[in-house]
Enzyme design. Sequence first.
Site, PDB file in Angstrom:
ATOM      1  N   TYR A   1      40.654  53.669  42.748  1.00 59.45           N
ATOM      2  CA  TYR A   1      41.153  52.289  42.684  1.00 59.45           C
ATOM      3  C   TYR A   1      40.214  51.490  41.784  1.00 59.45           C
ATOM      4  CZ  TYR A   1      41.967  47.429  43.812  1.00 59.45           C
ATOM      5  OH  TYR A   1      42.234  46.095  43.694  1.00 59.45           O
TER       6      TYR A   1
ATOM      7  N   GLU B   1      44.873  45.216  38.061  1.00 61.02           N
ATOM      8  CA  GLU B   1      44.647  46.260  39.060  1.00 61.02           C
ATOM      9  C   GLU B   1      45.237  47.575  38.576  1.00 61.02           C
ATOM     10  OE1 GLU B   1      44.911  45.659  43.704  1.00 61.02           O
ATOM     11  OE2 GLU B   1      46.839  46.310  42.937  1.00 61.02           O
TER      12      GLU B   1
END
Length: 390
Positions: free
Chosen positions: A109, A197
């Site tokens: 992530y 993101e």
Amino acid sequence: MKIHEYQAKQLFREAGIPVPQGVVATDPDGVAAGFDELGGPLAVVKAQIHAGGRGKGGGVKLVRSAAEAREAAAAILSKPLVTHQTGPDGQPVKTLLVEAGSDIDHEYYVGITLDRSKGKPVLMASTEGGMDIETVAAETPEKILKVAINPDAGLQAWQARTIAYGLGLPAESIKQATKVFTALVDLFLAKDASIVEVNPLVTTKDGGVVALDGKINFDSNALYRHPEIVALRDIDEEDPREAQAAEVGLAYIALDGNIGCLVNGAGLAMGTMDTIQAAGGSPANFLDVGGGATAEQVSAAFKIILSDPAVKAILVNIFGGIMKCDVIAEGILAAASETKLSVPLVVRLEGTNVERGRELLETSDLDIITASDLADAAAKAVEATQGAAA
Ligand code: GDP
Ligand code: MN
């Protein structure tokens, strides 16, 4: 403002961040042709909506032939996609991205957002990619690495290396990963993003680093500096009433109650919502027509509020400062008759020319409930909704 994954990936590509080859299509045949163009043997068909959690909701499918790609596309397009971010009705899918499959070694992530307590952007990364980052943050916060970014200087080389080594990336991927982190931060800063993101950013079996997903939100207040970003807007993904309001310069936020509010000034709007709650009611929206609203804007505001079937009463709470109360009253009357007002309307006016304004409302043919102050107005609006329910 939000954009689709395929649009975010185009911005990644332009910034030198590796993304899989992909084709955008709007029907099953286009997706099948896309599979053939990419050449197989593996591809991923992905629903393009402005919500995450598509994988779990059935909006991301691995396919191994053009026929499978066509079938996956038809299935995804056949019904609204429901994810934990869309609400129970889901979001209709109009666009699909078909991408060359990646040989994933590990999913990470990576995200950049504003840390308001630090007053700076932060780069966050975790080995727990592919998972909901909120879950990781709640259950294993130690697995999220963070560095604060000086917005004038960008990500420093030592910071990029700290994150890359902190993730335990394989040696052959470190250099490429630090380039990706730096490019993501540069993109965040250059485009006035509020979120960038990548979940997951993956390492591949051959040591590559690839962004498999992409989400970018932009600061709406800075969009005037980025016409190329505004051009990426997809109105179908936005609340139609919020989009309609923005078009005529009104600030409208949909809420889940049943009293439509038309107020001038954000502070007064918040006070109005609180007073409604205190009176035992619940606002259907937050609508600020601003200090200098025109009769046309008041009329547009009425139409937007009335188009919400949940609205059982309207409360107008206006302080006539820049705008005079009689002008506002005329606007309200015109809008109420033009929109064939179908729910009780409670009006509280205060300020310049208030006597003239009240007289106009009271002597009109329309059935308007006038109120002497805000508490009175809120109580009357709540009472009106209870009458409607009975
Ligand atoms: P999201 O669920 O909306 O966040 O959609 P993602 O784009 O993140 O996809 C969900 C999951 O699908 C990813 O975490 C991966 O595990 C998987 N996935 C996506 N693309 C590929 C791919 O090219 N190859 C493989 N094997 N899995 C993929
Ligand atoms: Mn994802």
